[in-house]
Scaffold this active site. Sequence first.
Site, short mmCIF file in Angstrom:
data_model
loop_
_atom_site.label_atom_id
_atom_site.label_comp_id
_atom_site.label_asym_id
_atom_site.label_seq_id
_atom_site.Cartn_x
_atom_site.Cartn_y
_atom_site.Cartn_z
CG ASN A 314 -2.02 -1.04 1.11
OD1 ASN A 314 -2.51 -1.33 0.02
ND2 ASN A 314 -2.38 -1.65 2.22
CG HIS A 316 1.10 2.73 4.48
ND1 HIS A 316 -0.21 3.06 4.73
CD2 HIS A 316 1.17 1.39 4.72
CE1 HIS A 316 -0.88 2.00 5.10
NE2 HIS A 316 -0.06 0.99 5.11
CB CYS A 351 5.57 6.75 8.27
SG CYS A 351 7.30 7.11 7.97
#
Length: 417
Positions: A314, A316, A351
Amino acid sequence: MVATGAASSFFPVTASLPDSGGNKLGGGQANIGGLKSKPASFGGLQVKANAQAPPKINGTKVSTSVDNFKYEDLLPSSQSSRTFINQLPDWSMLLAAITTIFLAAEKQWMMLDWKPRRSDMLIDPFGIGKIVQDGLVFSENFSIRSYEIGADRTASIDTIMNHLQETALNHVKIVGLLGDGFGSTPEMCKKNLIWVVARMQVVVDRYPTWGDVVHVETWVSASGKNGMRRDWLLRDYNTGEVLTRASSVWVMMNKHTRKLSKIPEEVREEIGSFFVESAPILEEDDRKLNKLDDSTADYIRSGLSPRWSDLDVNQHVNNVKYIGWILESAPQAILESHELCGMTMEYRRECGKDSVLQSLTAVSDAGAGNLAQSGHIECKHLLRLEDGAEIVRARTKWRPKPVNNFDFANQVPAGST
C-alpha cells in the site's frame, strides 16, 4: 542398394522364384500371377526392380535368393483380406482421448476460485492454516527460525508481530475475501479502500525460543460503527501454554486521498458473516497516552528514515516497523536488563518513503534511578516527523529478564567450541 542389403540381412534368401514367363524376380519386369511390376518412380528417381544386394557384407559372401518371401507380401495393403477383427475401431486411441479429456477437466476444476462454506472444508490446500470453530476462527502454526531470535536467544517482538500480521492476512485469503490489495476485500478494491490499524495492544507472557513451534489463532469482530477489531492468541504448540495475547482496531482509508472512510454497506455485507460476537481478548488499557515533547522526553533519537524494504504494497511503512523505531530511543540499560512484556500503540498518521522521523522516550518515575536494578518499568513513547507531526503514541511495560544459563553478556562456557 542399402535398403536391399538391409532387407536381405533380415530375410535371408536361398533360391530364386521363377515366374510363369521364365523371368526371375530381380531381373527386368516381374510377372506374378498376371500382375506386372514396373520400375517405381519417386519424383523422377527411378528405382529398378533388378537392384541387387551387395555381393559381400563385411567381406563375407551372401546369397540373394527369396525363397522365404510370400506372394501376399508383395501385394498392396489395400488388397489384403479384411476380417471382422481388423475392421473394429482402435479402442486404445478412444480410451486415451477420454482420459485426456477427464484430466483436463479435473485440472480446470482445481484452478477455479471456488469458495467453500463448510467449516470442515475450509482448509488451505498448501498447508498455510485452517478454519476452526464453526468457520469463524483461523489458526496457523509457525516454527521459530534462527534468524528470528535476538541476543537473548528468544524471538523478538518484531517476530511475534510479523506472525500475527501473517495470520491475519492468511485468514482473509482462505475465506475467499482477499482482493488485489493488502488484505482488502473485492468490494474494498472496487472503492479504492484499504485497512489501516488505529490501535494495537499486546501482552507477552513468555517469548518462544529457537526451534519452538507456536500456534496462532485469530478472529474478527465489529468495533463501533466504522471499525473492525481483530484479536490473536498465541500458544506453545506442544504444551498449549499461552505466550502472547493481542487485540487491534482497524479502520478504512481511501488509498488515493489517504483519508479515513466509513465502511460501505457492500463491504459490511461482505465481511459481516465472519464477525464473532465476543469480548476483546485483552482488557483495554484506556489510560490516555499523553504527548511527549523535547522538554518531557528523557531520550531522543533523530534521523530515522524508512528503507525501501520497509514499505508494504500500500506504499506506506508497515506498522510492525514502527515498533523498532519506538525502541530506538529506549535506554540501553533497559534493553539489556529487561524484556518488553506489554505495549499499547495509537497510530495517528501514516509514514511514507521520504519521511524523516524522531523517536522520543520518557521513563516513568518508578523506573528512575538505576534502571538495571529496577523491577517493572513503564515508558512513554512518541514517534513523530521532523516537522512535529505525530505518527505513533505508545506505552511500553518492561519486566526483568528471566535468569538464563549464561550470564548477561552471553558468554560461551569454557570448553565450548
